[in-house]
Write an enzyme that holds these catalytic residues in place. Structure first.
Site, short mmCIF file in Angstrom:
data_model
loop_
_atom_site.label_atom_id
_atom_site.label_comp_id
_atom_site.label_asym_id
_atom_site.label_seq_id
_atom_site.Cartn_x
_atom_site.Cartn_y
_atom_site.Cartn_z
CB SER A 143 29.20 42.76 39.41
OG SER A 143 28.49 43.99 38.95
CE1 TYR A 156 24.82 40.59 40.89
CE2 TYR A 156 25.95 42.65 41.01
CZ TYR A 156 25.82 41.08 40.82
OH TYR A 156 26.51 40.75 39.03
#
Length: 251
Positions: A143, A156
């Site tokens: 990400s 996350y």
């Protein structure tokens, strides 16, 4: 005509392939010639299975909750026994949005168990035969939050920083043994994970104003990067986190 991007005769395992980026990657690999093993939650991958079959590729569907680490090891060993796996794409993941002061043990552990620990143990199980024979490609979905901090997504962010670290560590260890280990860092994608952002007019506008491409990404945008990193064209690419973000990080 054969090209270095041709995956004909290769077998790829893709986790979380039932929708979103995972489905896009699975279809991209199938279009490039790969046969598939789709790994995910029960009854979640029927559509992807049909689409892969419609492309004329062989496909197996394996049920697995990647947060169950004992099951991950067992399923990984079973897949490796049934197939010569040439490519592993670690896509399965979740996001949890909370103010950091409100993050609980359970929510923290769930995100890390799926996004990081499950990814590692499946990579270990599928990667072992790759190392033994001296060839294979491992691609993990990281990400932009492998580089940035984000807002209200601390678990996350921690997990995706960890994915980048695992990628680099395994590249150092397995690269000399013929296995390339890389990752893709998607930018802002139009998937379920970003529904809350896209439905917030202020955040959505601020995000789009920063992206030079002027749009949210799609699963097809990630599929091309996955095909490249899974192919012979990337034989000298190792330990790299490839950003696919429409130019976000250039701003």
């Amino acid at each position: 005509m054969s090209t270095p991007f041709d995956l004909t005769g290769k077998r790829a395992v893709v986790t979380g392939a039932g929708r979103g980026l995972g489905q896009g990657v699975a279809l991209g690999l199938a279009e490039a010639g790969a046969d598939l093993v789709l790994v995910g939650l029960p009854d979640s991958q029927t559509e992807t299975e049909k689409l892969v079959r419609d492309l004329g590729r062989d496909v197996d569907v394996v049920d697995l909750d990647v947060s169950d680490h004992a099951a991950v090891a067992a399923v990984g060993a079973r897949i490796s026994a049934a197939h010569r796996v040439d490519i592993l794409v670690n896509n399965a993941g979740i996001i949890d949005r909370h103010d950091t002061v409100d993050v609980t043990d359970d929510s923290w552990n769930t995100v890390l168990d799926i996004n990081l620990s499950g990814l590692f143990f499946l990579t270990q199980a599928i990667g072992r035969p790759m190392v033994e024979r001296g060839s294979g490609k491992i691609v993990s979905i990281a990400s932009l939050l492998a580089f940035q901090g984000g807002i209200r997504v601390i678990s996350y962010t921690a997990s995706k920083h960890g994915v980048a670290g695992i990628t680099k560590a395994l590249a150092n260890e397995w690269g000399p043994l013929g296995v390339q280990v890389n990752a893709i860092a998607p930018g802002y994608m139009a998937t379920d994970n970003t529904t809350a952002l896209r439905e917030d007019p202020d955040r959505a506008r601020a995000i789009l104003e920063r992206i030079p491409a002027g749009r949210w990404g799609t699963p097809a945008d990630i599929a091309g990067a996955a095909v490249f990193l899974s192919s012979a064209a990337a034989d000298y690419v190792n330990g790299h986190v490839l950003v696919v973000d429409g130019g976000w990080m250039a701003r």
